[in-house]
Design a protein around this motif. Structure first.
Motif, mmCIF file in Angstrom:
data_model
loop_
_atom_site.group_PDB
_atom_site.id
_atom_site.type_symbol
_atom_site.label_atom_id
_atom_site.label_comp_id
_atom_site.label_asym_id
_atom_site.label_seq_id
_atom_site.Cartn_x
_atom_site.Cartn_y
_atom_site.Cartn_z
ATOM 1 N N ASN A 189 0.815 -1.232 0.000
ATOM 2 C CA ASN A 189 0.000 0.000 0.000
ATOM 3 C C ASN A 189 0.843 1.274 0.000
ATOM 4 O O ASN A 189 0.286 2.358 0.147
ATOM 5 N N ARG A 190 2.178 1.096 -0.156
ATOM 6 C CA ARG A 190 3.114 2.231 -0.199
ATOM 7 C C ARG A 190 2.883 3.156 0.988
ATOM 8 O O ARG A 190 2.671 4.370 0.827
ATOM 9 N N LEU A 191 2.853 2.561 2.166
ATOM 10 C CA LEU A 191 2.530 3.345 3.356
ATOM 11 C C LEU A 191 3.696 4.243 3.754
ATOM 12 O O LEU A 191 4.844 3.799 3.757
ATOM 13 N N PRO A 192 3.396 5.488 4.093
ATOM 14 C CA PRO A 192 4.467 6.389 4.506
ATOM 15 C C PRO A 192 4.827 6.176 5.976
ATOM 16 O O PRO A 192 4.171 5.386 6.673
ATOM 17 N N THR A 193 5.817 6.878 6.426
ATOM 18 C CA THR A 193 6.207 6.757 7.834
ATOM 19 C C THR A 193 5.050 7.179 8.744
ATOM 20 O O THR A 193 4.344 8.143 8.456
ATOM 21 N N GLY A 194 4.855 6.430 9.797
ATOM 22 C CA GLY A 194 3.781 6.749 10.740
ATOM 23 C C GLY A 194 2.458 6.082 10.424
ATOM 24 O O GLY A 194 1.502 6.208 11.181
ATOM 25 N N VAL A 195 2.378 5.384 9.306
ATOM 26 C CA VAL A 195 1.131 4.675 8.954
ATOM 27 C C VAL A 195 1.455 3.184 8.830
ATOM 28 O O VAL A 195 2.244 2.786 7.972
ATOM 29 N N VAL A 196 0.876 2.395 9.706
ATOM 30 C CA VAL A 196 1.108 0.943 9.700
ATOM 31 C C VAL A 196 -0.222 0.254 9.882
ATOM 32 O O VAL A 196 -0.818 0.315 10.961
ATOM 33 N N TYR A 197 -0.713 -0.378 8.830
ATOM 34 C CA TYR A 197 -2.037 -0.989 8.926
ATOM 35 C C TYR A 197 -2.058 -2.249 9.780
ATOM 36 O O TYR A 197 -3.090 -2.648 10.263
ATOM 37 N N ARG A 198 -0.900 -2.903 9.875
ATOM 38 C CA ARG A 198 -0.909 -4.199 10.554
ATOM 39 C C ARG A 198 0.318 -4.367 11.450
ATOM 40 O O ARG A 198 1.225 -5.136 11.152
ATOM 41 N N PRO A 199 0.345 -3.638 12.565
ATOM 42 C CA PRO A 199 1.458 -3.871 13.500
ATOM 43 C C PRO A 199 1.271 -5.220 14.200
ATOM 44 O O PRO A 199 0.160 -5.759 14.227
ATOM 45 N N VAL A 200 2.349 -5.748 14.719
ATOM 46 C CA VAL A 200 2.264 -7.018 15.447
ATOM 47 C C VAL A 200 2.619 -6.757 16.913
ATOM 48 O O VAL A 200 3.724 -6.305 17.219
ATOM 49 N N ILE A 201 1.649 -7.028 17.762
ATOM 50 C CA ILE A 201 1.862 -6.803 19.195
ATOM 51 C C ILE A 201 2.553 -8.034 19.792
ATOM 52 O O ILE A 201 2.129 -9.165 19.545
ATOM 53 N N GLU A 202 3.609 -7.795 20.539
ATOM 54 C CA GLU A 202 4.314 -8.908 21.178
ATOM 55 C C GLU A 202 3.878 -8.975 22.640
ATOM 56 O O GLU A 202 3.814 -7.953 23.309
ATOM 57 N N GLU A 203 3.594 -10.191 23.066
ATOM 58 C CA GLU A 203 3.142 -10.354 24.449
ATOM 59 C C GLU A 203 4.030 -11.387 25.134
ATOM 60 O O GLU A 203 4.146 -12.517 24.658
ATOM 61 N N GLU A 204 4.632 -10.977 26.216
ATOM 62 C CA GLU A 204 5.527 -11.884 26.931
ATOM 63 C C GLU A 204 4.904 -12.190 28.279
ATOM 64 O O GLU A 204 4.414 -11.278 28.957
ATOM 65 N N SER A 205 4.911 -13.442 28.674
ATOM 66 C CA SER A 205 4.359 -13.742 29.999
ATOM 67 C C SER A 205 5.236 -14.744 30.733
ATOM 68 O O SER A 205 6.017 -15.473 30.115
ATOM 69 N N GLY A 206 5.067 -14.778 32.038
ATOM 70 C CA GLY A 206 5.831 -15.711 32.867
ATOM 71 C C GLY A 206 7.188 -15.166 33.248
ATOM 72 O O GLY A 206 7.596 -14.084 32.821
ATOM 73 N N THR A 207 7.854 -15.937 34.110
ATOM 74 C CA THR A 207 9.212 -15.549 34.519
ATOM 75 C C THR A 207 10.159 -16.716 34.210
ATOM 76 O O THR A 207 9.734 -17.868 34.175
ATOM 77 N N TYR A 208 11.375 -16.380 33.977
ATOM 78 C CA TYR A 208 12.370 -17.388 33.611
ATOM 79 C C TYR A 208 12.433 -18.494 34.650
ATOM 80 O O TYR A 208 12.434 -18.205 35.846
ATOM 81 N N PRO A 209 12.482 -19.741 34.337
ATOM 82 C CA PRO A 209 12.573 -20.299 32.988
ATOM 83 C C PRO A 209 11.211 -20.581 32.333
ATOM 84 O O PRO A 209 11.163 -21.131 31.254
ATOM 85 N N HIS A 210 10.127 -20.206 33.012
ATOM 86 C CA HIS A 210 8.801 -20.519 32.454
ATOM 87 C C HIS A 210 8.251 -19.304 31.733
ATOM 88 O O HIS A 210 7.390 -18.584 32.259
#
Lengths: 285, 415
Positions: free
Chosen positions: A103-124
């Protein structure tokens, strides 16, 4: 190419001859292939409802079948939907990048960002990825607030923005509970502009060149399921580039489709259901 | 002193005009707005000025509609203030549009489900009502000024009287003025509900956004209405002192004291509503709301709450309006008004911006890094200059109009 150059150098084949030969070959190919294409199209029309996908084939082929079957129906009988399998998403961001490129998106426009979710504490510890396109809600909060009817829901369920109508008030951005809308502030990635940024985008099946003061600069922008591709029987870019095959797309009204069967799974989740927006994009967890 | 202020205002106005030109030339990229915080300083001033306008008009209806004659002398000033404040508010929101020259599409593509679209219609009707009211109130004096003044005053009055020629004798003038007062009174019957919708609607623009708990409340339109009344009373106290002669200040002291009491009344109601909304939010322990309150009080800009809302907006005005050495002095009451106005701007600032600061989905702030996607906002130099430049320009226009139009009815009408 080097071979051609070599031949040209020896004088056995001139550029003119090469072009002639090429044109003849092209013509011959077109003549031989054309009837097959026409036949295939006719066959497809006859076989509507049938799927040529076989078990073990890439699911992209099945989704393509689903897509082409849906395109044979009138627009009002389709209901486009997307599913994202968080168990399969590897967080490669291909969808984000391919969407920006498509879609030739310019800076600041992102139609589909990917949210990262981290859970637990090491080693789990575990990590999950949530790509977030526009959720194309059945009751989209962005539509009623638009003062100029620039954003609306199409009969096939896709929420779109009419770039020529949008006045850029950004009320829809404020109203969206998923932050799935962006304002095009008119900035670019490169200065001076590199050729790739001068290329037009073909959103909503129109040609959009980035010019100061002209749409889509100043507009609200959002994911539109790559309408310009799906109308031509091509899957949305985020679907076809997903290396984990974690994104599914199809017609929810088609009981034969993959998306329909996924929508009946027990492990599906829709974001912020309590708001009554009824997103048509759902997640498999 | 006054000359110095005017020169300063003129310089600011020039800077404002230049930065507004840059904004129209370069588009919205000159702002520090982001897709995460799409409304900023210009929207804050839009809310403030529309509130100031609505409040000023409502105060002007006290003498003209409700027969509160002791406030009659401030009536025309309040209506003029309402006109200029409304125009200023509309210029601010116009400047905030991504495509400002498409604003007419709100009429041609009217969306009846959009509060913003209705607001545009209501603003137009309201502006027309204000202009008609002001003209009818001042038309006889304008005719008189056009006849007997000289220079720009005469030209301005002649132009604004629109060839009207009423008062030939004292009786005719009395009849004409009585007719105008009656007309303004009946216009008030339309104007009061209209302005309630105008200001309530501005509050509703925010209150209907269900996904933002900071706004989603039925109290918000009411709070907007009260804050409008509060800012108008505060501003009228200040303007009255600034534009009056010493003699007028003495003469109008009873009226100033009424305005002071009104200020205290509106301040109490606003504080009560704010406290009620905040305490209910805190008690509910909804994490999002708690986080927001924490952000407002101890976030990156705590001075807006402690300094602006509490100190300037509440403590200073309450002190100046109650302390025995200041509560009957026009000067100190005007300072209370100015301080309170700053407080109202702080309230609006803390209402608009913090609602955007928390991501709608957890982790969205880290999903894609770009300076137009961040959840932090501080206005750009262009935003500062254009805002304060525009305000200065309006103040200069206001000074010019007050000095050249019979707003205070200083001269006797001649026939």
């Amino acid at each position: 190419m080097p071979k051609i150059k070599e031949l040209e150098g020896k004088g056995t084949l001139t550029r003119r001859d090469f072009l002639k030969l090429g044109s003849l070959a092209g013509l011959a190919l077109t003549i031989s292939v054309m009837p097959k294409v026409v036949l295939a199209n006719n066959e497809e029309k006859k076989d509507s409802g049938k799927t040529r996908w076989k078990k073990g084939d890439d699911i992209l082929l099945r989704m393509l079948d689903d897509l082409n079957r849906a395109l044979l129906k009138p627009e009002q009988e389709r209901k486009w939907s997307m599913a994202i399998d968080t168990r399969k998403c590897v967080g490669c961001f291909s969808c984000t990048i391919s969407c920006i490129a498509e879609n030739r998106l310019p800076t600041g426009v992102v139609y589909r960002p990917v949210i990262e979710e981290e859970s637990g504490t090491y080693p789990h510890v575990s990590r999950r990825f949530f790509p977030r396109p526009c959720l194309h809600c059945e009751n989209p909060p962005c539509v009623p607030v638009c003062p100029v009817k620039a954003t609306y829901k199409r009969v096939d369920g896709i929420v779109v923005v009419d770039y020529d109508k949008c006045i850029g008030c950004r009320y829809c951005i404020t109203a969206c509970p998923y932050s799935a809308r962006y304002s095009d502030f008119g900035e670019n990635y490169t200065s001076p502009l590199q050729p790739y940024e001068k290329l037009p985008s073909f959103e909503y099946q129109k040609k959009w060149l980035r010019k100061k003061g002209k749409s889509p600069i100043g507009n609200a922008r959002k994911c539109h399921f790559c309408i310009h591709l799906i109308e031509d029987g091509i899957l949305p870019r985020c679907v076809s580039t997903c290396i984990g095959r974690a994104t599914y797309f199809g017609d929810l009204n088609d009981t034969e489709s993959l998306i329909y069967s996924l929508s009946k799974e027990a492990n599906i989740v829709r974001l912020k259901e309590e708001l009554g927006t009824k997103p048509t994009v759902f997640y498999l967890i | 002193m006054r000359k110095f202020i005017c020169i300063l205002m003129a310089l600011l106005a020039i800077a404002g005009l230049v930065s507004s030109y840059v904004r129209f030339l370069e588009g919205m990229k000159v702002t520090n707005l982001t897709s995460s915080i799409p409304w900023g300083m210009w929207v804050v001033f839009y809310i403030y000025f529309v509130g100031l306008s609505a409040g000023s008009y409502l105060i002007s209806t006290l003498p003209y509609v409700f027969g509160f004659r002791r406030l009659e002398r401030i009536g025309p000033l309040a209506i003029l203030c309402a006109i200029l404040a409304l125009v200023t508010g509309l210029v601010f929101i116009w400047m905030d549009l991504g495509h400002p020259f498409r604003f007419w599409k709100v009429i041609t593509n009217f969306n009846y489900t959009s509060i913003l679209a209705w607001e545009v219609i209501l603003y137009s009707l309201y502006l027309a009502l204000l202009l008609v009211s002001f003209w009818f109130l001042k038309r006889c004096e304008l005719v008189s000024q056009a006849k007997y003044s000289t220079g720009m005053k005469r030209v301005l009055a002649k132009f604004l009287s629109f060839s009207f020629s009423c008062p030939q004798t004292q009786e005719q003038y009395q009849d004409c003025h009585l007719f105008s007062l009656n007309l303004v009174k009946y216009l008030g019957f339309i104007g009061i509900p209209l302005v309630l919708f105008v200001r309530g609607g501005t509050g509703a623009l925010f209150a209907v956004v269900a996904s933002r708990p900071h706004w989603f409340s039925g109290l918000l339109p009411v709070m907007f209405l009260v804050s409008g009344l509060l800012s108008a009373t505060a501003m009228l106290l200040f303007i009255h002192h600034f534009f009056s002669t010493e003699k007028e200040r003495q003469e109008n002291l009873p009226m100033v004291l009424i305005l002071r009491n009104l200020l205290l009344l509106f301040l109490s109601i606003e504080t009560f509503l704010f406290a009620s909304e905040t305490l209910v939010g805190i008690y509910s322990k909804i994490p999002e709301r708690l986080e927001l309150y924490h952000l407002v009080m101890f976030g990156p800009f705590p001075y807006i709450f402690w300094g602006g809302q509490l100190f300037l907006g509440l403590i200073i005005p309450v002190f100046l309006c109650s302390y025995k050495k200041t509560r009957r002095t026009s000067f100190w009451l005007s300072i209370a008004g100015l301080s309170c106005s700053c407080g109202v701007v702080s309230i609006i600032l803390n209402l608009v911006i913090p609602a955007y600061v928390l991501p709608m989905l957890k982790g969205l702030d880290r999903a894609f890094i770009d300076h137009r996607l961040i959840y932090f906002y501080f206005p750009s130099i262009i935003e500062w200059l254009s805002s304060f430049g525009l305000i200065s320009l309006v103040v200069l226009v206001f000074i010019y109009l007050v000095e050249n139009l019979p707003v205070f009815s200083r001269t006797e009408i001649k026939f």
